[in-house]
Design a protein around this motif. Structure first.
Motif, PDB file in Angstrom:
ATOM      1  N   ILE A  40       0.695  -1.032  -0.053  1.00  0.00           N
ATOM      2  CA  ILE A  40       0.005   0.033  -0.118  1.00  0.00           C
ATOM      3  C   ILE A  40       0.799   1.163  -0.162  1.00  0.00           C
ATOM      4  O   ILE A  40       1.748   1.571   0.975  1.00  0.00           O
ATOM      5  CB  ILE A  40      -0.700   0.290   1.140  1.00  0.00           C
ATOM      6  CG1 ILE A  40      -1.773  -1.216   1.319  1.00  0.00           C
ATOM      7  CG2 ILE A  40      -1.607   1.337   1.034  1.00  0.00           C
ATOM      8  CD1 ILE A  40      -2.568  -1.597   0.083  1.00  0.00           C
ATOM      9  N   HIS A  42       0.570   4.525   1.049  1.00  0.00           N
ATOM     10  CA  HIS A  42      -0.334   5.085   1.932  1.00  0.00           C
ATOM     11  C   HIS A  42      -0.395   6.798   1.444  1.00  0.00           C
ATOM     12  O   HIS A  42      -1.498   7.475   1.526  1.00  0.00           O
ATOM     13  CB  HIS A  42      -0.178   5.331   3.475  1.00  0.00           C
ATOM     14  CG  HIS A  42      -0.078   3.937   3.809  1.00  0.00           C
ATOM     15  ND1 HIS A  42      -1.225   3.343   4.278  1.00  0.00           N
ATOM     16  CD2 HIS A  42       0.680   2.917   4.194  1.00  0.00           C
ATOM     17  CE1 HIS A  42      -1.316   2.182   4.476  1.00  0.00           C
ATOM     18  NE2 HIS A  42       0.098   1.795   4.443  1.00  0.00           N
ATOM     19  N   GLU A  47      -3.121   0.509  -3.901  1.00  0.00           N
ATOM     20  CA  GLU A  47      -2.727  -0.746  -3.816  1.00  0.00           C
ATOM     21  C   GLU A  47      -1.942  -1.075  -5.037  1.00  0.00           C
ATOM     22  O   GLU A  47      -2.496  -1.099  -5.893  1.00  0.00           O
ATOM     23  CB  GLU A  47      -3.915  -1.519  -3.301  1.00  0.00           C
ATOM     24  CG  GLU A  47      -3.632  -2.933  -3.108  1.00  0.00           C
ATOM     25  CD  GLU A  47      -5.029  -4.080  -2.962  1.00  0.00           C
ATOM     26  OE1 GLU A  47      -5.579  -3.973  -1.991  1.00  0.00           O
ATOM     27  OE2 GLU A  47      -5.151  -4.672  -4.212  1.00  0.00           O
TER      28      GLU A  47
END
Length: 95
Positions: A40, A42, A47
C-alpha cells in the motif's frame, strides 16, 4: 527517484496490466511474470501489485525504452542503495 515499471490497471487483470506496462515502458513483449508482492502506498492511497519478471533462459534482455531516461537491471542490494519511489524500498527488503 528510481522505480520499477508500473502504471494503472485498466479493463484487465493485474497480470495483463503488468505485461502491458512492461512492454510500454521497457519494450519487453510476452513476458512471463510471477506475482511477488502487494503493498500500500499510503501517501497516494494506492494498492500496488508487484510482479517478478522471469526470463525463459534465466538471462535478462537489455530493455529498449522511450519513456524513461535511465533503464537497467539491478540486484536487490543495488536497488536498495538508490533513492526509490515511496513503498518500494520496504517491498524490496522483504524479498
Amino acid at each position: 527517484m528510481y522505480s520499477i515499471p508500473g502504471g494503472h490497471k485498466e479493463n484487465e487483470t493485474y497480470e495483463e496490466a503488468a505485461k502491458r506496462e512492461l512492454n510500454e515502458e521497457v519494450g519487453i513483449e510476452n513476458a512471463k511474470l510471477a506475482p511477488f508482492v502487494i503493498f500500500i502506498d499510503h501517501e497516494h492511497k494506492l494498492e500496488c501489485h508487484g510482479f517478478k519478471y522471469l526470463s525463459e533462459d534465466g538471462l535478462f534482455v537489455e530493455p529498449v525504452n522511450e519513456e524513461q531516461q535511465i533503464v537497467g537491471w539491478k540486484t536487490i542490494d543495488e536497488a536498495l542503495a538508490l533513492p526509490l519511489t515511496p513503498g518500494l524500498h520496504e517491498s524490496l527488503q522483504r524479498l
